[in-house]
Enzyme design. Structure first.
Site, PDB file in Angstrom:
ATOM      1  N   CYS A 139       9.110  16.928   8.843  1.00  0.00           N
ATOM      2  CA  CYS A 139       8.819  15.743   9.656  1.00  0.00           C
ATOM      3  C   CYS A 139       7.832  14.850   8.920  1.00  0.00           C
ATOM      4  O   CYS A 139       6.727  14.566   9.387  1.00  0.00           O
ATOM      5  CB  CYS A 139       8.279  16.169  11.014  1.00  0.00           C
ATOM      6  SG  CYS A 139       9.463  17.129  11.994  1.00  0.00           S
ATOM      7  N   THR A 170      11.298  -2.289  -1.409  1.00  0.00           N
ATOM      8  CA  THR A 170      10.959  -1.968  -0.023  1.00  0.00           C
ATOM      9  C   THR A 170      11.126  -3.143   0.940  1.00  0.00           C
ATOM     10  O   THR A 170      10.276  -3.356   1.807  1.00  0.00           O
ATOM     11  CB  THR A 170       9.519  -1.451   0.051  1.00  0.00           C
ATOM     12  OG1 THR A 170       8.638  -2.463  -0.469  1.00  0.00           O
ATOM     13  CG2 THR A 170       9.342  -0.167  -0.734  1.00  0.00           C
ATOM     14  N   LYS A 185      13.671  10.949  -2.356  1.00  0.00           N
ATOM     15  CA  LYS A 185      13.498  10.723  -3.789  1.00  0.00           C
ATOM     16  C   LYS A 185      12.155  11.284  -4.245  1.00  0.00           C
ATOM     17  O   LYS A 185      11.210  11.346  -3.456  1.00  0.00           O
ATOM     18  CB  LYS A 185      13.656   9.249  -4.129  1.00  0.00           C
ATOM     19  CG  LYS A 185      12.660   8.323  -3.411  1.00  0.00           C
ATOM     20  CD  LYS A 185      11.278   8.350  -4.017  1.00  0.00           C
ATOM     21  CE  LYS A 185      10.222   7.898  -3.070  1.00  0.00           C
ATOM     22  NZ  LYS A 185       8.863   8.304  -3.505  1.00  0.00           N
ATOM     23  N   HIS A 225      11.292  20.151  -2.917  1.00  0.00           N
ATOM     24  CA  HIS A 225      12.682  19.674  -2.843  1.00  0.00           C
ATOM     25  C   HIS A 225      13.669  20.706  -3.372  1.00  0.00           C
ATOM     26  O   HIS A 225      14.686  21.001  -2.739  1.00  0.00           O
ATOM     27  CB  HIS A 225      12.847  18.373  -3.637  1.00  0.00           C
ATOM     28  CG  HIS A 225      12.268  17.177  -2.966  1.00  0.00           C
ATOM     29  ND1 HIS A 225      12.378  15.909  -3.494  1.00  0.00           N
ATOM     30  CD2 HIS A 225      11.565  17.044  -1.820  1.00  0.00           C
ATOM     31  CE1 HIS A 225      11.779  15.045  -2.694  1.00  0.00           C
ATOM     32  NE2 HIS A 225      11.266  15.711  -1.682  1.00  0.00           N
TER      33      HIS A 225
END
Length: 330
Positions: free
Chosen positions: A12, A255, A97, A79
């Site tokens: 989260c 962004t 990423k 990851h």
């Protein structure tokens, strides 16, 4: 939808709550079915906001039969572990990423995805914004002549001292957080045969992470890509393509919010033009692309090659870097 791709969320993280999960809620053919955190209260909070069942512990989510695909939103250093376990559990995987912290880890994930016949995707959301298609069309039309160089920068102000991006054991550092964006942009516009000519990283030795850096890449024909990144600057998110007859500059390259009308600036010897583009929702487009690839059984090999090429360049930037002290920041 009864045929929606059922997604479970591992972690989260703030980026998940701010950007990715709201985007998933806006996409019609995906459904969030479970959200896992090591903290039961956090999982319940996210489930209350986005729907789906709260799950305590990442492994428990991977055992659920109502999850077709997993979004891995844990820190970078985790990851590889959790994406691999998700693939081994038979789930398609979308990973925040960068895909992994190292090339070796990326290669292991790619090999497992191929073995299992599953789709593996990194969360470089900016690639899915239509503004980059507009830039590419201008370049391909000859608007700025032959491309002579590429430059890109992504920098942000210092983070909160407790931020995981300052923690080496969790894959922290500016290269793996913001530096990977300019690398990805260079691959988009100069092709996948880029090589690293040199790099610099400024490191906080107490934290054990790089706080800023730069790299010089080049194509086989010698076209350079000048890349800068860091955690110690005013906000900047841009790239520029410089050609024999002009240049294209794009601010807010990585962004842009979904409500923003992006502006391209095309500068020639005696003329400057600003082109306003329609807004686009790059996070929702990313989710749609992932769901489409899974649903349509897209061919993974070309995408896998790009994943590995990006990881190899980042490894090379890190291994070739001349290191210097960053000085106090936090």
């Amino acid at each position: 939808m009864s045929d929606a791709l059922r997604i479970g969320v591992l972690g989260c993280a703030a980026i998940a709550g701010r950007k990715v999960l709201p985007a998933m809620a806006r996409v019609e053919d995906v459904a969030i079915t479970a959200l896992a955190s090591r903290d039961a209260a956090k999982a319940a909070e996210f489930a209350g906001r986005f729907g789906g069942a709260p799950v305590t512990g990442y492994a428990n989510l991977l055992d659920r039969p109502d999850v077709d695909a997993v979004y891995v939103a844990v820190p970078t250093g985790l990851h590889h572990r959790w994406a691999l376990r998700a693939l081994e559990a038979g789930k398609h995987v979308l990973v925040e990423k960068p895909l992994t912290a190292t090339l070796d880890e990326a290669a292991e994930l790619v090999a497992e995805a191929k073995r299992a016949g599953l789709w593996l995707m990194d969360d470089f959301m900016f690639r899915h914004h239509s503004q980059h298609t507009a830039v590419r069309r201008l370049v391909e039309s000859g608007r700025i002549g032959e491309v002579r160089s590429f430059a890109s920068a992504f920098g942000i102000p210092p983070l909160d001292p407790s931020d995981v991006r300052y923690q080496a054991e969790l894959g922290g550092g500016a290269l793996l957080d913001v530096g990977v964006y300019p690398v990805q942009a260079a691959l988009m516009f100069l092709g996948e045969e880029l090589s690293v000519a040199g790099s610099v990283l400024r490191v906080d030795h107490d934290l054990g992470v790089d706080l800023e850096g730069a790299a010089l890449l080049h194509t086989p024909g010698g076209v350079p890509a000048h890349l800068s990144f860091g955690f110690r600057s005013s906000y900047r998110s841009m790239y520029e393509i410089w050609g024999s007859e002009g240049r294209i500059v794009l601010e807010r390259a990585f962004t842009p919010p979904p409500t923003l009308n992006p502006t391209l600036r095309v500068v020639r010897q005696d003329h400057a033009e600003e082109i306003t583009l329609p807004p686009d929702d790059q996070f929702a487009q990313l989710v749609r692309a992932f769901a489409r690839a899974v649903r349509d059984g897209a061919v993974f090999d070309p995408y896998a090659d790009r994943l590995l090429r990006h990881a190899a360049l980042v490894d090379d930037i890190r291994s070739r870097a001349r290191r210097g002290p960053a000085g106090p920041t936090i």
